[in-house]
Design an enzyme around this catalytic site. Structure first.
Site, mmCIF file in Angstrom:
data_model
loop_
_atom_site.group_PDB
_atom_site.id
_atom_site.type_symbol
_atom_site.label_atom_id
_atom_site.label_comp_id
_atom_site.label_asym_id
_atom_site.label_seq_id
_atom_site.Cartn_x
_atom_site.Cartn_y
_atom_site.Cartn_z
ATOM 1 N N LYS A 78 5.997 -3.679 3.332
ATOM 2 C CA LYS A 78 5.554 -2.034 4.909
ATOM 3 C C LYS A 78 5.253 -2.976 6.473
ATOM 4 O O LYS A 78 5.735 -2.832 7.272
ATOM 5 C CB LYS A 78 4.613 -1.135 4.714
ATOM 6 C CG LYS A 78 4.734 -0.396 4.009
ATOM 7 C CD LYS A 78 3.764 0.615 3.528
ATOM 8 C CE LYS A 78 4.191 1.560 2.623
ATOM 9 N NZ LYS A 78 2.979 2.612 2.937
ATOM 10 N N ASN A 99 6.581 1.942 7.269
ATOM 11 C CA ASN A 99 6.805 3.359 6.258
ATOM 12 C C ASN A 99 7.944 4.040 5.915
ATOM 13 O O ASN A 99 9.392 4.354 5.506
ATOM 14 C CB ASN A 99 6.256 4.224 5.169
ATOM 15 C CG ASN A 99 5.987 5.095 5.796
ATOM 16 O OD1 ASN A 99 6.144 6.040 6.785
ATOM 17 N ND2 ASN A 99 5.230 6.212 4.939
HETATM 18 P P1 NAP Z 1 -3.743 -2.322 -1.490
HETATM 19 O O1 NAP Z 1 -3.183 -2.649 0.199
HETATM 20 O O2 NAP Z 1 -3.524 -3.270 -2.365
HETATM 21 O O3 NAP Z 1 -5.279 -2.191 -1.012
HETATM 22 C C1 NAP Z 1 -6.239 -1.525 -1.950
HETATM 23 C C2 NAP Z 1 -7.382 -2.163 -1.616
HETATM 24 O O4 NAP Z 1 -8.527 -1.471 -2.727
HETATM 25 C C3 NAP Z 1 -8.154 -3.237 -1.512
HETATM 26 O O5 NAP Z 1 -8.967 -3.360 0.011
HETATM 27 C C4 NAP Z 1 -9.070 -4.218 -2.894
HETATM 28 O O6 NAP Z 1 -9.807 -4.455 -2.168
HETATM 29 C C5 NAP Z 1 -9.195 -2.562 -3.035
HETATM 30 N N1 NAP Z 1 -9.420 -2.681 -4.414
HETATM 31 C C6 NAP Z 1 -8.965 -2.472 -5.493
HETATM 32 N N2 NAP Z 1 -9.234 -2.384 -6.890
HETATM 33 C C7 NAP Z 1 -10.301 -2.489 -6.830
HETATM 34 C C8 NAP Z 1 -11.825 -2.502 -7.520
HETATM 35 N N3 NAP Z 1 -11.457 -2.698 -8.586
HETATM 36 N N4 NAP Z 1 -13.065 -2.342 -6.696
HETATM 37 C C9 NAP Z 1 -12.925 -2.100 -5.317
HETATM 38 N N5 NAP Z 1 -12.045 -2.684 -4.752
HETATM 39 C C10 NAP Z 1 -10.659 -2.201 -5.309
HETATM 40 O O7 NAP Z 1 -3.331 -0.984 -1.705
HETATM 41 P P2 NAP Z 1 -2.629 0.845 -0.706
HETATM 42 O O8 NAP Z 1 -1.065 0.415 -0.534
HETATM 43 O O9 NAP Z 1 -4.047 0.673 -0.008
HETATM 44 O O10 NAP Z 1 -2.724 1.355 -2.088
HETATM 45 C C11 NAP Z 1 -4.393 2.273 -2.154
HETATM 46 C C12 NAP Z 1 -4.100 2.820 -2.776
HETATM 47 O O11 NAP Z 1 -3.068 4.481 -2.089
HETATM 48 C C13 NAP Z 1 -3.177 3.652 -4.316
HETATM 49 O O12 NAP Z 1 -3.779 3.571 -5.641
HETATM 50 C C14 NAP Z 1 -1.824 4.165 -3.579
HETATM 51 O O13 NAP Z 1 -1.176 4.885 -4.993
HETATM 52 C C15 NAP Z 1 -2.846 5.404 -2.901
HETATM 53 N N6 NAP Z 1 -1.781 5.801 -1.594
HETATM 54 C C16 NAP Z 1 -1.012 6.936 -1.723
HETATM 55 C C17 NAP Z 1 -1.055 6.962 -1.008
HETATM 56 C C18 NAP Z 1 -0.979 8.311 -1.097
HETATM 57 O O14 NAP Z 1 0.762 9.084 -0.027
HETATM 58 N N7 NAP Z 1 -1.185 9.987 -1.257
HETATM 59 C C19 NAP Z 1 -0.403 6.098 0.151
HETATM 60 C C20 NAP Z 1 -1.185 5.433 -0.145
HETATM 61 C C21 NAP Z 1 -1.251 4.879 -1.519
HETATM 62 P P3 NAP Z 1 -9.067 -6.202 -1.944
HETATM 63 O O15 NAP Z 1 -8.734 -6.108 -1.025
HETATM 64 O O16 NAP Z 1 -10.897 -7.043 -1.998
HETATM 65 O O17 NAP Z 1 -8.446 -7.023 -2.736
#
Ligand code: NAP
Length: 292
Positions: A78, A99
């Site tokens: 992205k 995206n």
């Molecule tokens: P990402 O870039 O990997 O970011 C995830 C964030 O969550 C990071 O800040 C990470 O912390 C934190 N995290 C991960 N595991 C954790 C834990 N056990 N405890 C506390 N914090 C934790 O992922 P993303 O792309 O943002 O996606 C995140 C979520 O949103 C996913 O579940 C995805 O499916 C969902 N999502 C949904 C949509 C939709 O259209 N509904 C769109 C986008 C994303 P660190 O920074 O410390 O690694």
């Protein structure tokens, strides 16, 4: 299946891995309906493209040669796609990620429809957002789109909770210049102090996502600390609802799942490519059928 003929046009989603993506199901259901309604004037197919970071520039220029009509970009490309585009919209620049990509006369253009997707279930709630200070859990890619969405709503300030100070600080520094919202950053230990003020709490972490459905970023006792009219919005779409949202509903607060965001970001992309409204209900139905 969409019927493929000599006139079929190409759309797709590029990621690595991409096998888990639900976008092909959602878009092909919409494209099939559109082809039927419009007597095959709108014949498109939407394909998953598994592309490594090294191959990204070659694939992006080759798709142009092939006459591709547009594509989505998912993890991990992205941000990496941005230098390969001729134009990016203000919202994509503000989020720092693209995206959705479409062709122009001079090259590819890109935007970010996640912000529109995120906002769609909030807008009908008719809150006075100028009085709301959202609390965002997590500071990864999705948190950036949520942050831009909160700024668009008109929230004056936002709290972001993360695990790593350096990453939080970086998010604040990059977004402070592009978004007109005051960004406060916190480690998780500060969460109890923020809960009583969080009229909108958004989970952007994967905590509670399948297959780890029995965990939640907030306990029921945490949820009880939120204002009684609080909205809890979980970006996770599988399971639907998550344990966090089940707990939220059991306390009588408003729970929003990630399904609508996924549907609406897809619908916004599709209507950009085909230059007419997307069949949102068909897209939602196709997506929900994947979860049953
Ligand atoms: P990402 O870039 O990997 O970011 C995830 C964030 O969550 C990071 O800040 C990470 O912390 C934190 N995290 C991960 N595991 C954790 C834990 N056990 N405890 C506390 N914090 C934790 O992922 P993303 O792309 O943002 O996606 C995140 C979520 O949103 C996913 O579940 C995805 O499916 C969902 N999502 C949904 C949509 C939709 O259209 N509904 C769109 C986008 C994303 P660190 O920074 O410390 O690694």
């Amino acid at each position: 299946m969409v019927q493929i003929t000599g006139a079929t046009k190409l759309l797709g989603v590029m990621g690595h891995p991409v096998e888990h993506s639900l976008s092909p199901v959602m878009h092909n259901a919409a494209l099939k309906a559109l082809a039927t309604q419009h007597h095959h004037f709108l014949e498109y197919v939407y394909i998953p493209f598994s592309v490594t970071a090294n191959a990204l520039p070659t694939v992006v220029s080759s798709l142009r040669e092939l006459g591709c009509c547009g594509f989505n970009i998912t993890i991990p490309h992205k941000q990496m796609i941005m230098p390969l585009l001729m134009e990016t919209t203000a919202i994509a620049k503000a989020v720092g990620a693209v995206n959705t990509v479409w062709p122009t006369d001079t090259g590819w253009a890109g935007t970010n429809t996640d912000v529109e997707g995120f906002l769609s279930p909030l807008q009908p709630l008719n809150r006075d957002w100028s009085t709301v200070t959202p609390c965002i859990l997590g500071c990864g890619g999705a948190a950036r789109a949520v942050l831009a969405g909160c700024a668009q709503l008109g929230c004056p300030q936002v709290h972001i909770i993360g695990r790593q100070s350096a990453k939080l600080e970086q998010l604040r520094t990059t977004c402070a210049t592009t978004l007109s919202i005051d960004i406060q950053i916190h480690l998780w230990e500060n969460l109890p102090r923020l809960l009583p003020l969080a009229a909108l709490l958004i989970n952007t972490t994967p905590v509670g996502m399948s297959p780890h459905t029995q965990v939640s970023p907030l306990s029921t006792a945490d949820i009880d600390q939120l204002p009684q009219d609080a909205i809890v919005y979980d970006l996770i779409y599988t399971p639907n609802p998550t344990l966090l949202l089940e707990r939220t509903q059991s306390t009588g607060r408003i729970a929003i799942t990630g399904v609508e965001m996924l549907v609406q970001q897809g619908a916004a992309a599709l209507s950009l490519w085909i230059n007419q409204p997307a069949p949102v209900d068909i897209m939602r139905e196709a997506l929900l059928a994947c979860f049953t």
